[in-house]
Design an enzyme around this catalytic site. Structure first.
Site, short mmCIF file in Angstrom:
data_model
loop_
_atom_site.label_atom_id
_atom_site.label_comp_id
_atom_site.label_asym_id
_atom_site.label_seq_id
_atom_site.Cartn_x
_atom_site.Cartn_y
_atom_site.Cartn_z
N GLU A 20 0.89 -1.17 0.00
CA GLU A 20 0.00 0.00 0.00
C GLU A 20 0.91 1.21 0.00
O GLU A 20 1.43 1.61 1.05
CB GLU A 20 -0.90 -0.01 1.25
CG GLU A 20 -1.83 -1.22 1.34
CD GLU A 20 -3.03 -1.12 0.40
OE1 GLU A 20 -3.34 -0.01 -0.07
OE2 GLU A 20 -3.65 -2.17 0.14
N CYS B 249 -2.12 9.72 2.55
CA CYS B 249 -1.63 9.12 1.29
C CYS B 249 -2.56 9.42 0.12
O CYS B 249 -2.13 9.51 -1.01
CB CYS B 249 -1.46 7.62 1.45
SG CYS B 249 -2.96 6.79 1.97
P1 NAD Z 1 8.17 4.68 5.39
O1 NAD Z 1 8.27 3.86 4.20
O2 NAD Z 1 9.30 5.55 5.78
O3 NAD Z 1 7.91 3.77 6.68
C1 NAD Z 1 6.84 2.88 6.80
C2 NAD Z 1 7.26 1.71 7.66
O4 NAD Z 1 8.36 1.08 7.04
C3 NAD Z 1 7.69 2.07 9.07
O5 NAD Z 1 7.13 1.14 9.98
C4 NAD Z 1 9.18 1.94 9.03
O6 NAD Z 1 9.72 1.52 10.26
C5 NAD Z 1 9.39 0.88 8.00
N1 NAD Z 1 10.66 1.04 7.29
C6 NAD Z 1 11.35 2.18 7.06
N2 NAD Z 1 12.48 1.92 6.37
C7 NAD Z 1 12.50 0.59 6.15
C8 NAD Z 1 13.41 -0.28 5.47
N3 NAD Z 1 14.51 0.17 4.87
N4 NAD Z 1 13.10 -1.58 5.43
C9 NAD Z 1 11.99 -2.04 6.01
N5 NAD Z 1 11.09 -1.28 6.66
C10 NAD Z 1 11.36 0.03 6.75
O7 NAD Z 1 6.86 5.45 5.14
P2 NAD Z 1 6.33 6.64 5.93
O8 NAD Z 1 7.16 7.85 5.70
O9 NAD Z 1 6.11 6.17 7.32
O10 NAD Z 1 4.91 6.85 5.22
C11 NAD Z 1 4.73 7.78 4.19
C12 NAD Z 1 4.40 7.11 2.89
O11 NAD Z 1 3.42 6.13 3.06
C13 NAD Z 1 3.82 8.06 1.85
O12 NAD Z 1 4.39 7.80 0.61
C14 NAD Z 1 2.34 7.71 1.82
O13 NAD Z 1 1.70 7.98 0.61
C15 NAD Z 1 2.39 6.26 2.10
N6 NAD Z 1 1.14 5.80 2.66
C16 NAD Z 1 0.36 4.98 1.92
C17 NAD Z 1 -0.86 4.58 2.42
C18 NAD Z 1 -1.75 3.68 1.64
O14 NAD Z 1 -2.73 3.20 2.21
N7 NAD Z 1 -1.49 3.41 0.38
C19 NAD Z 1 -1.25 5.00 3.68
C20 NAD Z 1 -0.44 5.83 4.40
C21 NAD Z 1 0.77 6.22 3.88
#
Ligand code: NAD
Length: 459
Positions: A213, A247
């Site tokens: 997602e 998002c």
């Molecule tokens: P992110 O990718 O930085 O982090 C999300 C999760 O991934 C966190 O739990 C984090 O600990 C983990 N993570 C971070 N780096 C990682 C790695 N290298 N390997 C494995 N896991 C890792 O995302 P964010 O900044 O928390 O969220 C923002 C993004 O999420 C935006 O692009 C937004 O559009 C998207 N988003 C999508 C939805 C959806 O339903 N499609 C909903 C909310 C947010």
């Protein structure tokens, strides 16, 4: 050193293999426990969301806690029906066999969530994982510290470690360590595109199925025949709720040039009506999650002409609701997902021109169209591949659990919400059952001379 060891994950695998998580009564009981815990800790969850993102109690309820409770209620109510094997018809070659589809639990699943709706984006997939009869490792975002804390507290209080286990800490360290040392049966990831790619790669090593997602740039079209007052209200709410850190928020507006000025005036007055002339003191306006995101967003402010808002205060992690125009399509503002309270407004004169701008960032997660013309509506829906969206509205498709929610192409794969979450966390298993009393000889060799008959059967 990562917080979780291989032995913990192996214990979870062993627990799943005992089969205790699969019976209907067990799943229902766990969903009820989760519901009671959410109700018990409602005030603490709300306080955590205020601490992480300055969400008001009302916003915390409508965009997080209430959605979770409604998903749990739906799962409890429909679980037995969802779990029941479904008969399907049987083709002529197999008659008089019968055919059934079973729904199997997946096993040990990993759910990783982001910081922007940190409670519901963790809990809603978890509801599906429980309803599906799985055991789950959950990894909340380290950036929504208070919400991660209350999630951990709830999970530890109501579920044993071998059933649902919460891992806190740095995602890059924790998730990589787990995925490299243990084969999960499914990974459900919500977050950014770059991390989504990294997860997909790690999953591919062990052929682990994933739901991704992700994000992207979601366009919002305002046609010349739109009801502009309503459009302004719905765009402002959809964009500035959670300070644009949604998002599916309209990332930018494409407005027909004939109504550009009128729409901008209405957007301005609506922002003031909703968040007063000083949004920093508004009850309904939250804050940017952290300084890193704040700095990125402030850098975008130089990429066009600010026509409303633009003021900001790092000490409060505040950026005002901002409208911006005169933006180059090559700027990072039009290439990166904004994920904050800055709304670029770009005018177009033909649908073709607007489509070219949308194609710059293909596969939007969401798509919004404001028009009163049915034909225009159909044209746009056919013309743009997008995850989900609204006509004459923004964001609200997310809250209808009868609609699948997910992305397409670069904005993700797979879908969830309501029954679709149960589907995501179970596997279809087709079974053909053949009676012994009928066993026609034509099914067995020698087949010589039966080609005509076979052609008729498979026609
Ligand atoms: P992110 O990718 O930085 O982090 C999300 C999760 O991934 C966190 O739990 C984090 O600990 C983990 N993570 C971070 N780096 C990682 C790695 N290298 N390997 C494995 N896991 C890792 O995302 P964010 O900044 O928390 O969220 C923002 C993004 O999420 C935006 O692009 C937004 O559009 C998207 N988003 C999508 C939805 C959806 O339903 N499609 C909903 C909310 C947010």
């Amino acid at each position: 050193m990562p917080n979780v060891d291989m032995q913990q994950l192996q214990n979870m695998r062993n627990h799943f293999e005992t089969g205790v998580t699969k019976p209907y009564q067990f799943r229902k009981k766990q969903l009820q426990l989760l519901k009671q815990a959410v109700l018990k800790y409602e005030t603490e969850i709300s306080a955590a969301l205020y601490s992480d993102l300055k969400k008001s109690k009302e916003e915390a309820y409508t965009t997080e806690i209430g959605l979770v409770l409604s998903e749990i209620n739906l799962a409890i109510k429909n679980l037995s029906n969802w779990m029941a094997p479904k008969y399907v018809s049987t083709d002529l070659a197999n008659l008089p066999s019968s055919s059934k589809i079973y729904r199997d639990a997946l096993g040990v699943v990993l759910i990783i969530s982001p910081w922007n709706y940190p409670f519901q984006l963790m809990m809603n997939p978890l509801i599906g994982a429980i309803a599906g009869g799985n055991v789950a490792v959950i990894k909340p975002s380290e950036f929504a510290v208070a919400t991660a804390g209350i999630i951990d507290k709830i999970i530890t209080e109501i579920f044993p470690d071998e059933y649902i286990y919460c891992v806190q800490g740095d995602g890059a360290t924790e998730v990589s360590a787990m995925m490299q040392s243990f084969r999960f049966d499914h990974v459900f990831y919500t977050g950014s595109i770059p991390v989504g790619k990294a997860i997909y790669k790690m999953a591919a090593e062990n052929l682990v199925p994933v739901t991704l997602e992700l994000g992207g740039k979601s366009p919002c079209i305002v046609e010349a025949d739109a009801n502009l007052s309503t459009a302004a209200r719905r765009i402002v709410l959809g964009k500035f709720i959670n300070v644009g850190q949604t998002c599916i928020a309209p990332d930018y507006v494409l407005v027909h040039q004939s109504v550009q000025e009128e729409l901008i005036n209405k957007l301005k007055s609506t922002i003031e009506k909703f968040y007063t002339t000083d949004a920093s003191t508004s009850y309904d306006y939250g804050k940017i999650i952290n300084e890193k995101r704040f700095d990125t967003l402030v850098s975008y402010l130089n990429e066009g002409k600010i026509i409303f808002g633009g003021n900001h205060d790092k000490s409060k992690l505040f950026i005002a609701p901002t409208l911006i125009d005169n933006i180059s399509l090559d700027s990072s503002l039009m290439k990166e997902e904004i994920f904050g309270p800055i709304l670029p407004i770009i005018s177009y004169s033909t649908q073709e021109e607007a489509l070219q701008i949308i194609k710059q960032n293909e596969n939007p997660l969401a798509f919004y169209l404001f028009t009163t013309n049915k034909k225009t509506e159909n044209e746009w829906i056919k013309a743009v591949p997008f995850g989900g969206g609204c006509i004459n509205n923004a964001d609200w498709h997310f809250t209808n659990h009868n609609l699948p929610f997910g992305g397409v192409g670069k904005s993700g794969m797979g879908a969830y919400h309501g029954k679709f979450t149960f589907d995501t966390f179970t596997r279809l298993k087709g079974v053909l059952k053949t009676p012994n009393w009928f066993d026609p000889f034509i099914k067995y060799p020698s087949f010589k001379g039966r080609l005509k008959l076979f052609k008729w059967i498979f026609r």
